[in-house]
Design an enzyme around this catalytic site. Structure first.
Site, PDB file in Angstrom:
ATOM      1  N   ARG A  41      12.089  -9.899   6.259  1.00  0.00           N
ATOM      2  CA  ARG A  41      12.742  -8.585   6.212  1.00  0.00           C
ATOM      3  C   ARG A  41      13.806  -8.474   7.300  1.00  0.00           C
ATOM      4  O   ARG A  41      13.599  -8.907   8.431  1.00  0.00           O
ATOM      5  CB  ARG A  41      11.657  -7.525   6.424  1.00  0.00           C
ATOM      6  CG  ARG A  41      11.899  -6.255   5.705  1.00  0.00           C
ATOM      7  CD  ARG A  41      10.644  -5.537   5.342  1.00  0.00           C
ATOM      8  NE  ARG A  41       9.809  -5.179   6.495  1.00  0.00           N
ATOM      9  CZ  ARG A  41       8.738  -4.402   6.405  1.00  0.00           C
ATOM     10  NH1 ARG A  41       8.383  -3.916   5.226  1.00  0.00           N
ATOM     11  NH2 ARG A  41       8.028  -4.136   7.453  1.00  0.00           N
ATOM     12  N   ARG A  57     -11.697   2.587   9.358  1.00  0.00           N
ATOM     13  CA  ARG A  57     -11.393   1.197   9.705  1.00  0.00           C
ATOM     14  C   ARG A  57     -12.651   0.422  10.092  1.00  0.00           C
ATOM     15  O   ARG A  57     -12.595  -0.791  10.292  1.00  0.00           O
ATOM     16  CB  ARG A  57     -10.409   1.145  10.865  1.00  0.00           C
ATOM     17  CG  ARG A  57      -8.991   1.547  10.493  1.00  0.00           C
ATOM     18  CD  ARG A  57      -8.064   1.259  11.636  1.00  0.00           C
ATOM     19  NE  ARG A  57      -6.778   1.911  11.493  1.00  0.00           N
ATOM     20  CZ  ARG A  57      -5.749   1.403  10.827  1.00  0.00           C
ATOM     21  NH1 ARG A  57      -5.853   0.238  10.222  1.00  0.00           N
ATOM     22  NH2 ARG A  57      -4.622   2.066  10.767  1.00  0.00           N
ATOM     23  N   ARG A  68      12.843  -6.764  12.907  1.00  0.00           N
ATOM     24  CA  ARG A  68      12.075  -5.898  13.809  1.00  0.00           C
ATOM     25  C   ARG A  68      10.971  -6.689  14.499  1.00  0.00           C
ATOM     26  O   ARG A  68      10.455  -7.648  13.949  1.00  0.00           O
ATOM     27  CB  ARG A  68      11.434  -4.757  13.012  1.00  0.00           C
ATOM     28  CG  ARG A  68      12.406  -3.664  12.637  1.00  0.00           C
ATOM     29  CD  ARG A  68      11.688  -2.477  12.054  1.00  0.00           C
ATOM     30  NE  ARG A  68      11.117  -2.799  10.759  1.00  0.00           N
ATOM     31  CZ  ARG A  68      11.219  -2.023   9.678  1.00  0.00           C
ATOM     32  NH1 ARG A  68      11.843  -0.884   9.739  1.00  0.00           N
ATOM     33  NH2 ARG A  68      10.677  -2.382   8.536  1.00  0.00           N
ATOM     34  N   LYS A  84       0.822  -1.216   0.000  1.00  0.00           N
ATOM     35  CA  LYS A  84       0.000   0.000   0.000  1.00  0.00           C
ATOM     36  C   LYS A  84       0.862   1.275   0.000  1.00  0.00           C
ATOM     37  O   LYS A  84       0.575   2.219  -0.718  1.00  0.00           O
ATOM     38  CB  LYS A  84      -0.864   0.012   1.273  1.00  0.00           C
ATOM     39  CG  LYS A  84      -2.316   0.087   0.989  1.00  0.00           C
ATOM     40  CD  LYS A  84      -3.190  -0.027   2.226  1.00  0.00           C
ATOM     41  CE  LYS A  84      -2.475  -0.189   3.532  1.00  0.00           C
ATOM     42  NZ  LYS A  84      -3.211   0.431   4.645  1.00  0.00           N
ATOM     43  N   ARG A 123      -1.425  -8.862  13.722  1.00  0.00           N
ATOM     44  CA  ARG A 123      -1.803  -7.698  12.918  1.00  0.00           C
ATOM     45  C   ARG A 123      -2.780  -8.111  11.830  1.00  0.00           C
ATOM     46  O   ARG A 123      -3.740  -7.399  11.523  1.00  0.00           O
ATOM     47  CB  ARG A 123      -0.573  -7.052  12.289  1.00  0.00           C
ATOM     48  CG  ARG A 123       0.281  -6.294  13.299  1.00  0.00           C
ATOM     49  CD  ARG A 123       1.650  -5.981  12.757  1.00  0.00           C
ATOM     50  NE  ARG A 123       1.642  -4.978  11.684  1.00  0.00           N
ATOM     51  CZ  ARG A 123       2.655  -4.785  10.835  1.00  0.00           C
ATOM     52  NH1 ARG A 123       3.741  -5.523  10.915  1.00  0.00           N
ATOM     53  NH2 ARG A 123       2.585  -3.851   9.918  1.00  0.00           N
TER      54      ARG A 123
END
Ligand SMILES: [Zn+2]
Length: 222
Positions: free
Chosen positions: A129, A90, A161, A16, A172
């Site tokens: 990542r 949301r 992270r 996004k 999430r």
């Protein structure tokens, strides 16, 4: 020129942010990320920012009408040709409230752009990542460093992270699904939902979005 009043939807890791940056360049639309917006207002101690701070100091969520007021003032200042809204709404009640307020300004949404990627793809992308302390980003499969665990540019160790830990990503994602599924139906029923395959190459996704927006503009003129 007709307005492009756009909402961005999609899970974390679907691209996004990348697409938003490219759309900003293409169309000169202001990007309205609600996180940034809130920070800006608090830093500048605006009336809305001071009000929002009170709620945050009490550990409460900032009420929807305050967030919407911030969005509308940005739209008024910079959004003559349209806007790219990310992070809001949301929930369905928030979507209703936004539609009502925009209507009051004589405007309406052009489309809700949904950039989709399956949970498996998102987990693979984000959990692979790695970053160094200077912020250089790698991916263990797609973009590995020359030497495992070490930044090519400065030799610093690479770490994952907290946000990119598989368990955190799964949480999430489940929050995302719970909140966003009803919104997809909401915008679909209103003929505003446009879907894009976020697992494709980012330029392909970008071209698809551009083509869709061009069509929408043509339809608006008819
Ligand atoms: Zn580095």
């Amino acid at each position: 020129m007709s307005e492009l009043n756009l909402i961005l939807l999609g899970p974390p890791g679907a691209g996004k942010g990348t697409q938003a940056a490219r759309l900003r360049e293409d169309f000169g639309l202001p990007y309205i990320g609600t996180g940034d917006l809130l920070r800006e207002h608090r830093q500048n101690q605006t009336e809305l920012g001071v009000e929002a701070q009170k709620y945050m100091d009490n550990g409460d969520l900032v009420p929807d009408d305050l967030v919407i007021a911030m969005i509308l003032s940005k739209v008024e200042d910079e959004g003559d040709d349209g806007f790219l809204l990310d992070g809001f709404p949301r929930t369905v009640p928030q979507a209703d409230a936004l539609a009502r307020e925009l209507d009051g300004m004589g405007r309406r949404l052009t489309a809700a752009l949904l950039i989709e990627a399956s949970d498996d793809v998102v987990i693979a992308r984000l959990s692979g990542r790695r970053v160094c302390s200077a912020g250089h980003v790698y991916h263990v499969v797609d973009d590995p460093p020359k030497h495992e665990g070490v930044c090519d540019q400065d030799g610093k160790p690479l770490t994952r992270r907290k946000d990119d830990e598989p368990d955190t990503i799964k949480k999430r994602l489940s929050t995302y699904h719970a909140m966003t599924e009803p919104l997809k139906d909401y915008y679909d029923e209103r003929g505003l939902l446009r879907r894009f395959d976020g697992t494709r190459d980012e330029t392909e996704v970008h071209d698809h979005i551009r083509a869709t927006l061009a069509t929408l503009r043509l339809e608006e003129r008819l």
